[in-house]
Write an enzyme that holds these catalytic residues in place. Structure first.
Site, mmCIF file in Angstrom:
data_model
loop_
_atom_site.group_PDB
_atom_site.id
_atom_site.type_symbol
_atom_site.label_atom_id
_atom_site.label_comp_id
_atom_site.label_asym_id
_atom_site.label_seq_id
_atom_site.Cartn_x
_atom_site.Cartn_y
_atom_site.Cartn_z
ATOM 1 C CE LYS A 74 -1.339 -11.661 -0.944
ATOM 2 N NZ LYS A 74 -1.601 -10.226 -0.714
ATOM 3 C CE1 TYR B 164 4.088 -10.029 0.921
ATOM 4 C CE2 TYR B 164 3.717 -11.851 2.426
ATOM 5 C CZ TYR B 164 3.470 -11.220 1.228
ATOM 6 O OH TYR B 164 2.599 -11.791 0.317
ATOM 7 C CG PHE C 58 0.543 -2.834 5.178
ATOM 8 C CD1 PHE C 58 1.211 -3.952 4.704
ATOM 9 C CD2 PHE C 58 0.795 -1.609 4.568
ATOM 10 C CE1 PHE C 58 2.118 -3.869 3.652
ATOM 11 C CE2 PHE C 58 1.695 -1.512 3.501
ATOM 12 C CZ PHE C 58 2.353 -2.652 3.054
ATOM 13 N NE ARG D 257 3.204 -5.826 -10.236
ATOM 14 C CZ ARG D 257 3.051 -6.019 -8.921
ATOM 15 N NH1 ARG D 257 3.295 -7.192 -8.386
ATOM 16 N NH2 ARG D 257 2.656 -5.022 -8.154
ATOM 17 C CB THR E 87 -3.125 -3.600 -4.380
ATOM 18 O OG1 THR E 87 -1.864 -3.846 -5.006
ATOM 19 C CG2 THR E 87 -3.082 -4.095 -2.952
ATOM 20 N NE ARG F 282 -4.163 -8.525 -5.786
ATOM 21 C CZ ARG F 282 -2.930 -8.078 -5.939
ATOM 22 N NH1 ARG F 282 -2.675 -7.064 -6.760
ATOM 23 N NH2 ARG F 282 -1.942 -8.630 -5.270
#
Length: 140
Positions: free
Chosen positions: A11, A51, A59, A87, A93, A104
């Site tokens: 991202k 998305y 969001f 994952r 997340t 993350r």
């Protein structure tokens, strides 16, 4: 266990900090192969289409703005149980909940700016891969 393919997106928060190589190294260390990859700039409309499953969530607008805010790296990862493995490598997340050593936990700036996206199921992976890549671009 079967060899699978999954979509990964690095991202804007991660590409702006030059983390692409470090993130790719984590995928490769986990046994995933990068069989397609490109750096692109999404428009808000393209992000919205990608998305759309989240269109009713609060969001959604912020997510589309963020994903169009800078370059992303879209890629296809391949390997044994690639969806699950990806994952696991990404982590939760919420970076505060992500296991140590995950992408993350190490690189995410917040729940929203969490450095990576990964497909969550074989059907989703197939749809998401086709959104960004033609079959000719995937070289396993």
């Amino acid at each position: 266990m079967a060899t699978e393919r999954t979509l990964s997106i690095i991202k804007p928060d991660a590409t702006s900090r030059n983390l692409t190589g470090k993130i790719n190294a984590k995928f490769e260390e986990a046994g995933l192969r990068i069989v397609a990859q490109k750096r692109i700039q999404l428009s808000k409309e393209q992000a919205g289409e990608f998305y759309k499953v989240h269109a009713e969530r609060p969001f959604y607008g912020e997510l589309c703005e963020f994903m169009a805010s800078g370059p992303v790296v879209v890629q296809v990862l391949e390997g044994e149980s690639a969806i699950t493995k990806n994952r696991e490598v990404m982590g939760a997340t919420n970076p505060a909940d992500a296991d140590e050593g995950t992408i993350r936990a190490e690189f995410a700036e917040s729940v929203g700016e969490n450095s990576v996206h990964g497909s969550d199921a074989p059907e989703t992976a197939a749809e998401e891969i086709a959104f960004f890549f033609s079959g000719l671009e995937i070289v396993g």
